[in-house]
Design an enzyme around this catalytic site. Structure first.
Site, mmCIF file in Angstrom:
data_model
loop_
_atom_site.group_PDB
_atom_site.id
_atom_site.type_symbol
_atom_site.label_atom_id
_atom_site.label_comp_id
_atom_site.label_asym_id
_atom_site.label_seq_id
_atom_site.Cartn_x
_atom_site.Cartn_y
_atom_site.Cartn_z
ATOM 1 N N GLY A 160 -22.538 -2.056 -32.538
ATOM 2 C CA GLY A 160 -23.485 -3.034 -33.067
ATOM 3 C C GLY A 160 -24.239 -2.556 -34.291
ATOM 4 N N LYS A 205 -11.622 1.175 -32.289
ATOM 5 C CA LYS A 205 -12.668 0.663 -33.183
ATOM 6 C C LYS A 205 -12.634 1.324 -34.558
ATOM 7 C CE LYS A 205 -16.111 -0.925 -29.875
ATOM 8 N NZ LYS A 205 -17.487 -0.742 -29.378
ATOM 9 N N CYS A 308 -27.246 -0.026 -16.637
ATOM 10 C CA CYS A 308 -26.183 -0.600 -17.452
ATOM 11 C C CYS A 308 -26.220 -2.122 -17.439
ATOM 12 C CB CYS A 308 -24.846 -0.108 -16.955
ATOM 13 S SG CYS A 308 -24.870 1.665 -16.778
ATOM 14 N N CYS A 365 -41.396 21.784 -30.345
ATOM 15 C CA CYS A 365 -40.094 21.127 -30.129
ATOM 16 C C CYS A 365 -39.042 22.173 -29.746
ATOM 17 C CB CYS A 365 -39.676 20.404 -31.404
ATOM 18 S SG CYS A 365 -37.993 19.787 -31.358
ATOM 19 N N CYS A 368 -36.404 22.001 -33.186
ATOM 20 C CA CYS A 368 -36.875 22.235 -34.559
ATOM 21 C C CYS A 368 -38.249 22.890 -34.587
ATOM 22 C CB CYS A 368 -36.852 20.940 -35.383
ATOM 23 S SG CYS A 368 -38.263 19.858 -35.107
#
Ligand SMILES: [Zn+2]
Length: 390
Positions: A160, A205, A308, A365, A368
């Site tokens: 999408g 795809k 889902c 983090c 990072c």
């Protein structure tokens, strides 16, 4: 009425001039002035001063503020012999540019002294026509279009979000598009995944996307990766050297892989996500802002992840968010405008509202941060048998 010579002499009294020798010295400084070429297009294409920007004399006043927004930036204006540029220098001073000098003797003197020149690559007549609406905006122009043609963008997911993003990047002339997706086209995809079509059902795809994109723009080289991104293949896929990654993944494990890889490789990621009527977009640029793990250090526990069955989405929503992602990618390539680094954009399709929240790099983090605790790829387990579709 003053004749041309008289007018030129008068203008020359009002502006500052430097010789080719002095211009060459300034050109070699660590922070050289910006050279502005005001000759005709065909003169520019035969060669110009390295690093110069081009804007024909005819459109100088109209375009210069887009090209050089900082009016305190020192400028050296030149034409072939120093007369046209004298008038241009005067016009720039009148527009408020504070430090403008004219190159006396122009490009001819520069060349006569044996100084370095550059011959620009030029667009073909077909490209000139195809990208004419880009060439008309100074923020892109011919140089920007060349940048786009040279750029390499990796799309994770041909679903999408990847559909509109890939179509707009291809239409814009981004020269190389890598696409990673291991799925085949399913009927339920076609409600939003507009790079595919009914006659592609069952086709991989990446193959379907490649066909659509190459039919749209033959300038674009599509590099297909018919596989799902994993810790096993991520390094091989990144070997291609990508300028920007568009994250259109439909599952958490892939998002974390993309994030960690991008931090370690220093590649900006344009992030997008969608759920029912809500979409989000931001840019994670290593070193310049937060990464995905600064916001979400680890995946949510399976019981909190959207199930889902709930993964519905309004068909146009990925079109909007994926287009925003293409917009960010184009700006990153062109180095123009303000990107979404440090800002998370929130779009609500039902209320048609757009909000943004500031997001910051987290010094703690795990990837990072200042003392990273995650230094190798992690394969998270998929939360459900059929992942939430992007
Ligand atoms: Zn981080």
């Amino acid at each position: 009425m003053a004749g041309y010579r008289e007018l030129l002499a008068r203008v020359k009294e009002e502006i500052d001039e430097i010789s080719a020798v002095e211009a060459h010295e300034r050109h070699a400084q660590p922070e050289p002035p910006l050279f502005v070429d005001v000759r005709e297009t065909d003169e520019w294409e035969e060669g110009h001063i390295p690093g110069a920007i081009y804007t024909g004399r005819g459109r100088l006043e109209q375009r210069i503020e887009g090209l050089v927004p900082d009016k305190s930036r020192p400028l050296v204006v030149y034409c072939s012999a120093g007369s046209r540029s004298a008038f241009a220098a005067k016009a720039l001073a009148d527009l408020g540019y504070e430090s403008v000098v004219n190159l006396a003797g122009g490009f001819s003197d520069w060349k006569r002294n044996g100084y370095e020149t550059t011959i620009p690559r030029v667009l073909t007549p077909e490209q000139r026509s195809r990208y004419s609406r880009h060439l008309l905006i100074p923020e892109v122009g011919e140089e920007g279009q060349q940048r786009l043609l040279d750029a390499r963008v990796l799309l994770v997911g041909a679903g999408g979000l990847g559909s509109p993003a890939s179509l707009y990047l291809a239409a814009a002339g981004v020269g190389t598009l890598g696409i990673v997706d291991g799925d085949v086209v399913d009927e339920s995809n076609l409600q939003r995944q507009i790079v595919h079509s009914t006659d592609r059902l069952g086709e991989p795809k990446v193959a379907s996307a490649k066909r659509t994109i190459e039919a749209l723009n033959p300038d674009v080289n599509v590099v297909p990766f018919e596989e799902r991104l994993t810790s096993e293949n991520v390094e091989r896929i990144l070997e291609g050297g990508w300028d920007v990654i568009i994250d259109g993944a439909d599952n958490f494990p892939t998002r974390y892989l993309v994030n960690d890889a991008s931090v370690w490789h220093g590649i900006p990621v344009v992030h997008g996500s969608i759920y029912r009527f809500e979409g989000q977009a931001t840019v994670f640029a290593p070193g310049a802002g937060p990464c995905y793990r600064c916001l979400f250090p680890t995946p949510p526990p399976p019981e909190l992840a959207p199930s889902c069955a709930e993964g519905g989405v309004l068909g146009v929503l990925p079109g909007i968010i994926g287009s925003l992602q293409a917009n960010e990618a184009l700006k990153l390539i062109l180095a123009r405008g303000d990107t979404l680094v440090g800002r998370l954009l929130l779009f609500d399709a039902l209320g048609t509202t757009l909000d943004e929240v500031q997001v910051r790099r987290d010094p703690y983090c795990p990837v990072c941060g200042d003392s990273p605790t995650i230094t190798e790829y992690v394969d998270y387990v998929e939360f459900c048998a059929t992942p939430v579709r992007s």
